[in-house]
Design an enzyme around this catalytic site. Sequence first.
Site, PDB file in Angstrom:
ATOM      1  CG  ASP A  95      44.314 -96.576 -23.188  1.00  0.00           C
ATOM      2  OD1 ASP A  95      43.483 -97.319 -23.724  1.00  0.00           O
ATOM      3  OD2 ASP A  95      44.082 -95.397 -22.896  1.00  0.00           O
ATOM      4  CG  ASP A 137      43.020 -95.778 -19.320  1.00  0.00           C
ATOM      5  OD1 ASP A 137      43.089 -96.481 -18.299  1.00  0.00           O
ATOM      6  OD2 ASP A 137      43.980 -95.124 -19.745  1.00  0.00           O
ATOM      7  CB  CYS A 208      47.603 -98.466 -14.915  1.00  0.00           C
ATOM      8  SG  CYS A 208      47.897 -99.307 -16.484  1.00  0.00           S
ATOM      9  CB  SER A 484      49.291 -91.986 -20.509  1.00  0.00           C
ATOM     10  OG  SER A 484      49.117 -92.756 -19.352  1.00  0.00           O
TER      11      SER A 484
END
Length: 568
Positions: A95, A137, A208, A484
């Site tokens: 992503d 993700d 992340c 996001s």
Amino acid sequence: MGVQERKRTEVMPKELKLTSHDLLIGPSRAPARAMLKAVGFTDDDLSKPIIGVANTWIEVMPCNYHLRRLSERVKAGIRAAGGTPIEYNTIAVSDGISMGTEGMKASLISREVIADSIELVARGHLFDGVVALSGCDKTIPGTVMALARLNRPSLMLYGGSIMPGTFQGHDVTIQDVFEAVGKHGSGKMTDAELKDLEDHACPGPGACGGQFTANTMAIAFEFLGISPMGRNGVPAMDQHKDDVAFECGKMVMDLIRNDLRPKQIITRKSLENAIAAVATTGGSTNAVLHLLAIARESGIKLVIDDFDKINRKVPLLADLKPGGRFTAADLYAAGGTTLVAKRLLEAGLLHGNQPTVTGKTIGDEATRATETAGQQVLRPLANPIKPTGGLVILKGNLAPEGCVVKVAGHNILKFQGPAKVYDQEEDAFVAVKAGYIKAGDVVVIRYEGPSGGPGMREMLGVTAAIVGAGLGDSIALLTDGRFSGATHGLMAGHVAPEAVKGGPIAAVKNGDLITFDIAKRRLDVKLTQKEIAARLKKVKQPTPRYTSGVMGKYARHVSSASEGAVTS
């Protein structure tokens, strides 16, 4: 295999009926055994339970880059516990890397392909159990969707969070880089500063670092029970992560011995536990899509309104990015996800009797929590950040099927302003950079939904640019696409029905007055139903961008975001 691992090797009961017996046992299965022996398996290997190690390793991103290392430890654990591991791979789409480009359309679609491919390999080779390794993700829900479909003894291990980077003496994450693009575009950051941040924001492997989508789903699936409590939260490069992977290899063998399967673990109550975890940690709006999808794969009734009902009961306790100060690594150091479970158990907000892949209930796991003295990441129950959780569901004449708003990180309860309408993300991004978006505006981005995109792109490029331009608290944004997990500010995503399906968002024009009312859970445009219907009759839908291949197929078969954007 080391000496210690050999000593721990366990023998499976001979009377245990295994799925793999149909593939490997008896004279008629000699051809299958012959082919497996060609790649190194022995008669002894093939007499044991066959465990698929479904790896989402890929070389393109830090989130999944280290999963080959972890898979070796998982396989060692399986062997030590008396099983035979067979590793296989699937796809992954980053992503963060594809964000803001046409490539981002592939991200949500990849969730379905990941689930399909893991399921197909396991079914095709009659594996007795599966350990799935996830990172970025969509690999996280994709793996669990497959495990629910297969319903064989299995678990999912998340590869763990990246450590924070350092820039100008403070911790940073990829969120800071996206927002720096907006600062740079508005003259608030120099070329050299942007380059310095870019060079130091991501110091190594791991997903992340804030409570963005990856860490949100990692904690959600611990609370769901399909991942072992406390293990997903161990950071990617922490030396303990290898021990966790070995432990998970042994754990799947216990699941086989005890015949404990995903559909015994994934229940209505465990889904409510997962939603509570998302709410109390200020997690990503994407959790709504993914938990709806898991419920569907598990045959459990769960609707979008259930998220709001739970959110109203659960306090926001975790001070995590993007709305707060800390990262996932900080939460781990403070006491981890087990401490979150303990808080919810003490508050009477956790179904403590739900089983997990560890063989213990989630309530039992919660009692194991230890809290680091002086930690500030997770608030005590008596002093929450907010009395209710981080996600709310709005409905109204703009979102009859609902939309999702993240309220962690801001205190805006009502916002009204004129619409500025864009039919794709790129146009909105150009408008932000050019200064066309002003304080008080409501930015509308449409034709980015599951079918219309296709693929329901995330909008971090736009939302981060808005924040970077200093407009984060003075405008609102709504879209039939996604945000996001790193997005913050007043943003309504997953507006349903989407524009390409005739949703009211397709009727909005520049200047229409739009109202967000968080307290009343409303998202409305100042038009009558008659006016909306008349406008929709005149809407000329755009030509589909993709009519063939995986994108075209997905666009034709994907459901509404309010149903999890699943294919059927």
